[in-house]
Design an enzyme around this catalytic site. Structure first.
Site, PDB file in Angstrom:
ATOM      1  N   GLU A 161       0.820  -1.207   0.000  1.00 57.13           N
ATOM      2  CA  GLU A 161       0.000   0.000   0.000  1.00 57.13           C
ATOM      3  C   GLU A 161       0.860   1.266   0.000  1.00 57.13           C
ATOM      4  O   GLU A 161       1.912   1.310   0.641  1.00 57.13           O
ATOM      5  CB  GLU A 161      -0.920  -0.006   1.225  1.00 57.13           C
ATOM      6  CG  GLU A 161      -1.926  -1.151   1.148  1.00 57.13           C
ATOM      7  CD  GLU A 161      -2.821  -1.247   2.364  1.00 57.13           C
ATOM      8  OE1 GLU A 161      -2.461  -0.705   3.420  1.00 57.13           O
ATOM      9  OE2 GLU A 161      -3.870  -1.878   2.243  1.00 57.13           O
ATOM     10  N   CYS A 424      -2.714   6.504  10.846  1.00 57.25           N
ATOM     11  CA  CYS A 424      -1.585   5.920  11.579  1.00 57.25           C
ATOM     12  C   CYS A 424      -1.824   4.490  12.041  1.00 57.25           C
ATOM     13  O   CYS A 424      -2.781   4.200  12.733  1.00 57.25           O
ATOM     14  CB  CYS A 424      -1.306   6.783  12.798  1.00 57.25           C
ATOM     15  SG  CYS A 424       0.021   6.134  13.797  1.00 57.25           S
TER      16      CYS A 424
END
Ligand code: SF4
Length: 435
Positions: A161, A424
């Site tokens: 990703e 995050c």
């Protein structure tokens, strides 16, 4: 790594830190003088060594694998300007990049036409196009507010990703930060991190790291040409899947591509490498070999026992060693480092933790800038019962740090992008790793 933490504000803050200190000269990353004498080469090898498919000789390698392209050029008697022509053509290819639209034949016809038009020696074109290719494609894109997560398919079918983060400047001009993965999964198994649950599935080559940037750059160019505007990538952050210091050689080689004037042409100070402090020795190697690259340390606790709860691998990198390595980095780079601190309710937000963090930062004599990042819920963190502290508790932690004389900000903005699982600690593929 802390996976996508930071978004635009972090980068702006990083630049602020750097600009308040002396910046060393030289903004590009030179090839390493000797692959056999480098500091990093003498480091212990990882327990798990997984070779990228594209490094096998029978499989075409990435156009962005600079050492291989250079070696091929040397073997064929090509000159530097020929290699520059290759890089420029490869960068400006307008072929399709979605996995389901990939057409190697169309790519090659396009590239051959471009090379011929630029007087590249014709007899070498078939060899070039048989040995090198674009090895990565975009599998799919998940858009979210302020950015998008790209699932990138590698030549071996594995998926990683990358994240595109949009910044809108006060004058309305858009700039982009690309967050790249350096590994497939991660061996570090940080307790709060979705990527850590995958374990280490594979290492990326430098070409595969650079192709992530290329794909997102192509996407930006296409989006903008559609709307008749200009957009550009201004920052690259190593905060995607993986611990970049665990694959130091590939990351270092990709830095050369990021700063190469015929490729992405960024300055080294526009690149940030984020680490959980996997190795003090590798932080020193980075300081020696690429001092202008911004360093972001994900500490999450300045109390070693608590740090090891969050980052199990920290057992092999004592906090004092990491502190010394930060001091060395500051000395070599002439600039400070960013320190990332994920605030988790009842885990690392106590007064004792604030005091330890303040002491750690103050020892570094003002060269540290702290980003306090409210925990983003992940399935991995849920297993440990992690929760986001209240806004009030976050503010108290922040105020105590500031009162102690530490430069710190709360990155409330890191909650942006949650809907695309690009915030995050949230980068982990929920889909299968293989097609
Ligand atoms: S497990 Fe740790 S080192 Fe690995 S990506 Fe997640 S936060 Fe980074």
């Amino acid at each position: 790594m802390k996976a996508i933490i930071i978004y635009a504000l972090l980068l702006l803050a990083l630049i602020d830190v750097g600009s308040s200190l002396t910046l060393t000269s030289g903004q590009r990353i030179a090839p390493r003088k000797s692959q056999t004498t480098s500091v990093a080469e003498n480091l212990p090898k990882e327990d798990v060594e997984i070779t990228s498919l594209s490094s096998q000789s029978c499989i075409p390698q990435s156009f962005f694998d600079l050492p291989s392209v250079e070696k091929w050029g040397e073997e064929n008697g090509l000159k530097q300007h020929h290699l520059k022509t290759i890089y420029r053509v490869v960068m400006n290819s307008s072929s399709t990049f979605m996995s389901n639209e990939k057409d190697s034949t169309a790519n090659n016809i396009f590239l051959e036409d471009k090379l011929r038009a630029l007087d590249f020696p014709k007899k070498h074109i078939p060899s070039l196009l048989s040995k090198f290719t674009y090895t990565c494609t975009i599998h799919h894109i998940e858009k979210s507010q302020g950015g998008a997560k790209f699932v990138i398919q590698l030549q071996n079918g594995k998926l990683v990703e990358s994240v595109l983060i949009e910044h809108t400047r006060p004058n309305g001009v858009k700039r982009y930060t690309v967050c790249v993965s350096s590994q497939i999964g991660c061996a570090k198994k940080c307790s709060f991190c979705a990527t850590g649950t995958m374990g280490l599935v594979g290492q990326l080559s430098s070409g595969e790291i650079l192709e992530q940037i290329h794909l997102l750059n192509q996407y930006v160019q296409k989006e903008y040409s559609t709307h008749g505007k200009e957009g550009s990538i201004r920052n690259v952050v190593f905060m995607g899947m993986g611990e970049p210091l665990d694959t130091y050689d590939a990351v270092h080689e990709s830095l050369r591509g990021i700063t190469h004037q015929c490729l992405f042409g960024l300055k080294a100070k526009q690149v940030t490498l984020s680490t959980v402090g996997a190795s003090a020795q590798k932080i020193r190697a980075l300081a020696d070999e690429a001092p202008q690259v911004c360093l972001a340390l994900s500490l999450h606790s300045a109390i070693q026992s608590s740090r090891e709860e969050l980052i199990p691998s920290a057992i092999s990198s004592p906090i004092d060693d990491i502190g010394d390595a930060l001091d060395y980095h500051a000395l070599k780079s002439g600039r400070g480092s960013m320190l990332e601190y994920l605030l988790i309710d009842g885990v690392n937000d106590s007064d004792e933790e604030v005091d330890a963090l303040a002491e750690f930062c103050l020892k570094r004599k003002g060269s540290i800038y702290v980003n306090l990042i409210p925990y983003n819920p992940t399935l991995a963190g849920d297993d440990f019962g992690y929760r986001t502290p209240s806004d009030e508790r976050i503010s108290v932690f922040h105020e105590k740090l500031k009162e102690a004389g530490v430069k710190a900000l709360v990155r409330w903005s890191t909650t942006n992008g949650r809907d695309a699982n690009g915030a995050c600690g949230q980068l982990a593929l929920s889909s299968s790793l293989e097609e």
